[in-house]
Write a protein that holds these residues in place. Structure first.
Motif, PDB file in Angstrom:
ATOM      1  N   LEU A 211       0.827  -1.203   0.000  1.00 27.19           N
ATOM      2  CA  LEU A 211       0.000   0.000   0.000  1.00 27.19           C
ATOM      3  C   LEU A 211       0.862   1.253   0.000  1.00 27.19           C
ATOM      4  CD1 LEU A 211      -3.034   0.510   0.054  1.00 27.19           C
ATOM      5  CD2 LEU A 211      -2.882   0.714   2.519  1.00 27.19           C
ATOM      6  N   LEU A 212       1.955   1.226   0.724  1.00 24.89           N
ATOM      7  CA  LEU A 212       2.879   2.350   0.763  1.00 24.89           C
ATOM      8  C   LEU A 212       3.556   2.559  -0.592  1.00 24.89           C
ATOM      9  CD1 LEU A 212       3.833   4.344   2.933  1.00 24.89           C
ATOM     10  CD2 LEU A 212       5.741   2.820   3.374  1.00 24.89           C
ATOM     11  N   LEU A 213       3.939   1.483  -1.259  1.00 24.02           N
ATOM     12  CA  LEU A 213       4.545   1.594  -2.582  1.00 24.02           C
ATOM     13  C   LEU A 213       3.560   2.162  -3.600  1.00 24.02           C
ATOM     14  CD1 LEU A 213       6.658  -1.660  -2.990  1.00 24.02           C
ATOM     15  CD2 LEU A 213       7.475   0.680  -2.873  1.00 24.02           C
ATOM     16  N   ILE A 214       2.330   1.671  -3.563  1.00 24.73           N
ATOM     17  CA  ILE A 214       1.306   2.175  -4.479  1.00 24.73           C
ATOM     18  C   ILE A 214       1.059   3.653  -4.243  1.00 24.73           C
ATOM     19  CG2 ILE A 214      -1.153   2.022  -5.052  1.00 24.73           C
ATOM     20  CD1 ILE A 214      -0.899  -1.010  -4.558  1.00 24.73           C
ATOM     21  N   THR A 215       0.997   4.057  -2.988  1.00 27.35           N
ATOM     22  CA  THR A 215       0.790   5.465  -2.663  1.00 27.35           C
ATOM     23  C   THR A 215       1.950   6.313  -3.167  1.00 27.35           C
ATOM     24  OG1 THR A 215      -0.439   4.793  -0.691  1.00 27.35           O
ATOM     25  CG2 THR A 215       0.303   7.065  -0.784  1.00 27.35           C
ATOM     26  N   GLY A 216       3.164   5.831  -3.002  1.00 25.71           N
ATOM     27  CA  GLY A 216       4.333   6.564  -3.491  1.00 25.71           C
ATOM     28  C   GLY A 216       4.326   6.730  -5.000  1.00 25.71           C
ATOM     29  N   LEU A 217       3.966   5.674  -5.718  1.00 30.06           N
ATOM     30  CA  LEU A 217       3.892   5.759  -7.172  1.00 30.06           C
ATOM     31  C   LEU A 217       2.790   6.720  -7.613  1.00 30.06           C
ATOM     32  CD1 LEU A 217       4.434   2.029  -8.177  1.00 30.06           C
ATOM     33  CD2 LEU A 217       6.003   3.939  -8.501  1.00 30.06           C
ATOM     34  N   LEU A 218       1.661   6.696  -6.919  1.00 26.64           N
ATOM     35  CA  LEU A 218       0.577   7.626  -7.247  1.00 26.64           C
ATOM     36  C   LEU A 218       0.980   9.074  -6.992  1.00 26.64           C
ATOM     37  CD1 LEU A 218      -2.650   5.811  -6.024  1.00 26.64           C
ATOM     38  CD2 LEU A 218      -1.911   6.233  -8.361  1.00 26.64           C
ATOM     39  N   ILE A 219       1.770   9.308  -5.951  1.00 30.27           N
ATOM     40  CA  ILE A 219       2.260  10.663  -5.680  1.00 30.27           C
ATOM     41  C   ILE A 219       3.133  11.151  -6.826  1.00 30.27           C
ATOM     42  CG2 ILE A 219       3.820  11.999  -4.199  1.00 30.27           C
ATOM     43  CD1 ILE A 219       2.709  10.350  -1.833  1.00 30.27           C
TER      44      ILE A 219
ATOM     45  N   ILE B 175      -7.911  14.112  -9.035  1.00 33.94           N
ATOM     46  CA  ILE B 175      -8.470  12.809  -8.664  1.00 33.94           C
ATOM     47  C   ILE B 175      -7.409  11.949  -7.979  1.00 33.94           C
ATOM     48  CG2 ILE B 175      -9.368  10.648  -9.616  1.00 33.94           C
ATOM     49  CD1 ILE B 175     -10.790  12.420 -11.732  1.00 33.94           C
ATOM     50  N   LEU B 176      -6.202  11.959  -8.526  1.00 33.41           N
ATOM     51  CA  LEU B 176      -5.133  11.156  -7.921  1.00 33.41           C
ATOM     52  C   LEU B 176      -4.776  11.653  -6.523  1.00 33.41           C
ATOM     53  CD1 LEU B 176      -2.739  10.476 -10.924  1.00 33.41           C
ATOM     54  CD2 LEU B 176      -4.219   8.856  -9.749  1.00 33.41           C
ATOM     55  N   PHE B 177      -4.771  12.978  -6.316  1.00 28.95           N
ATOM     56  CA  PHE B 177      -4.466  13.490  -4.980  1.00 28.95           C
ATOM     57  C   PHE B 177      -5.566  13.126  -3.978  1.00 28.95           C
ATOM     58  CE2 PHE B 177      -1.342  16.519  -6.959  1.00 28.95           C
ATOM     59  CZ  PHE B 177      -0.242  16.009  -6.278  1.00 28.95           C
ATOM     60  N   LEU B 178      -6.812  13.054  -4.428  1.00 31.35           N
ATOM     61  CA  LEU B 178      -7.881  12.592  -3.535  1.00 31.35           C
ATOM     62  C   LEU B 178      -7.699  11.115  -3.172  1.00 31.35           C
ATOM     63  CD1 LEU B 178     -11.005  14.342  -5.061  1.00 31.35           C
ATOM     64  CD2 LEU B 178      -9.931  14.804  -2.862  1.00 31.35           C
ATOM     65  N   ILE B 179      -7.342  10.307  -4.159  1.00 30.40           N
ATOM     66  CA  ILE B 179      -7.077   8.886  -3.892  1.00 30.40           C
ATOM     67  C   ILE B 179      -5.889   8.737  -2.947  1.00 30.40           C
ATOM     68  CG2 ILE B 179      -6.316   6.720  -4.966  1.00 30.40           C
ATOM     69  CD1 ILE B 179      -7.961   7.570  -7.437  1.00 30.40           C
ATOM     70  N   ILE B 180      -4.851   9.554  -3.155  1.00 27.75           N
ATOM     71  CA  ILE B 180      -3.674   9.517  -2.283  1.00 27.75           C
ATOM     72  C   ILE B 180      -4.063   9.871  -0.853  1.00 27.75           C
ATOM     73  CG2 ILE B 180      -1.496  10.696  -1.787  1.00 27.75           C
ATOM     74  CD1 ILE B 180      -1.174  10.889  -4.888  1.00 27.75           C
ATOM     75  N   ALA B 181      -4.916  10.885  -0.697  1.00 29.30           N
ATOM     76  CA  ALA B 181      -5.347  11.278   0.645  1.00 29.30           C
ATOM     77  C   ALA B 181      -6.081  10.130   1.335  1.00 29.30           C
ATOM     78  CB  ALA B 181      -6.232  12.513   0.574  1.00 29.30           C
ATOM     79  N   LEU B 182      -6.933   9.425   0.597  1.00 36.19           N
ATOM     80  CA  LEU B 182      -7.643   8.283   1.183  1.00 36.19           C
ATOM     81  C   LEU B 182      -6.679   7.159   1.564  1.00 36.19           C
ATOM     82  CD1 LEU B 182     -10.752   8.141  -1.160  1.00 36.19           C
ATOM     83  CD2 LEU B 182     -10.673   8.902   1.224  1.00 36.19           C
ATOM     84  N   LEU B 183      -5.697   6.901   0.700  1.00 34.00           N
ATOM     85  CA  LEU B 183      -4.714   5.853   1.013  1.00 34.00           C
ATOM     86  C   LEU B 183      -3.856   6.232   2.220  1.00 34.00           C
ATOM     87  CD1 LEU B 183      -3.554   4.806  -2.560  1.00 34.00           C
ATOM     88  CD2 LEU B 183      -4.872   3.438  -0.945  1.00 34.00           C
TER      89      LEU B 183
ATOM     90  N   MET C 224      -4.774   8.122   4.697  1.00 29.39           N
ATOM     91  CA  MET C 224      -5.618   7.953   5.896  1.00 29.39           C
ATOM     92  C   MET C 224      -5.732   6.476   6.266  1.00 29.39           C
ATOM     93  SD  MET C 224      -8.503  10.960   5.377  1.00 29.39           S
ATOM     94  CE  MET C 224      -9.784   9.801   5.514  1.00 29.39           C
ATOM     95  N   LYS C 225      -5.842   5.596   5.264  1.00 30.81           N
ATOM     96  CA  LYS C 225      -5.918   4.160   5.537  1.00 30.81           C
ATOM     97  C   LYS C 225      -4.612   3.658   6.155  1.00 30.81           C
ATOM     98  CE  LYS C 225      -6.958  -0.229   3.358  1.00 30.81           C
ATOM     99  NZ  LYS C 225      -7.881  -0.690   4.342  1.00 30.81           N
ATOM    100  N   ILE C 226      -3.478   4.125   5.633  1.00 30.97           N
ATOM    101  CA  ILE C 226      -2.178   3.738   6.196  1.00 30.97           C
ATOM    102  C   ILE C 226      -2.038   4.290   7.614  1.00 30.97           C
ATOM    103  CG2 ILE C 226       0.307   4.091   5.961  1.00 30.97           C
ATOM    104  CD1 ILE C 226      -0.117   4.100   2.919  1.00 30.97           C
ATOM    105  N   TRP C 227      -2.507   5.501   7.815  1.00 29.48           N
ATOM    106  CA  TRP C 227      -2.374   6.151   9.116  1.00 29.48           C
ATOM    107  C   TRP C 227      -3.183   5.422  10.189  1.00 29.48           C
ATOM    108  CZ3 TRP C 227      -3.442  12.090   9.731  1.00 29.48           C
ATOM    109  CH2 TRP C 227      -2.892  12.543  10.946  1.00 29.48           C
ATOM    110  N   HIS C 228      -4.352   4.936   9.827  1.00 30.77           N
ATOM    111  CA  HIS C 228      -5.210   4.284  10.829  1.00 30.77           C
ATOM    112  C   HIS C 228      -4.815   2.825  11.103  1.00 30.77           C
ATOM    113  CE1 HIS C 228      -7.921   7.552  11.504  1.00 30.77           C
ATOM    114  NE2 HIS C 228      -8.124   7.708  10.194  1.00 30.77           N
ATOM    115  N   SER C 229      -4.148   2.190  10.181  1.00 30.90           N
ATOM    116  CA  SER C 229      -3.697   0.819  10.434  1.00 30.90           C
ATOM    117  C   SER C 229      -2.285   0.645   9.882  1.00 30.90           C
ATOM    118  CB  SER C 229      -4.638  -0.182   9.780  1.00 30.90           C
ATOM    119  OG  SER C 229      -4.675   0.012   8.388  1.00 30.90           O
TER     120      SER C 229
END
Length: 62
Positions: free
Chosen positions: A7-15, A44-52, A54-59
């Motif tokens: 999930l962290l790798l996917i978020t980094g690539l999306l950034i 749209i990608l920055f919104l998806i990144i924000a959701l990811l 938050m998901k990483i932050w909570h778990s």
């Protein structure tokens, strides 16, 4: 591979992709339509990144 790491790798690539879209949306050589499309994709990608994030932050471990 660990789910959180994936999930962290996917978020980094999306950034990276969203940043490139944002930078190229400011290019004056592009047509106004292309700039609007790139800006919409970046938004749209920055919104998806924000959701990811938050998901990483909570778990963070699982």
């Amino acid at each position: 591979m660990n789910y959180s790491f994936t999930l962290l790798l996917i978020t980094g690539l999306l950034i990276v992709v969203a940043s490139f879209c944002l930078v190229f949306s400011c290019d004056s050589k592009k047509t106004p339509k292309q700039r609007k499309v790139l800006l919409a994709i970046a938004s749209i990608l920055f919104l998806i990144i924000a959701l990811l994030v938050m998901k990483i932050w909570h778990s963070p471990l699982g």
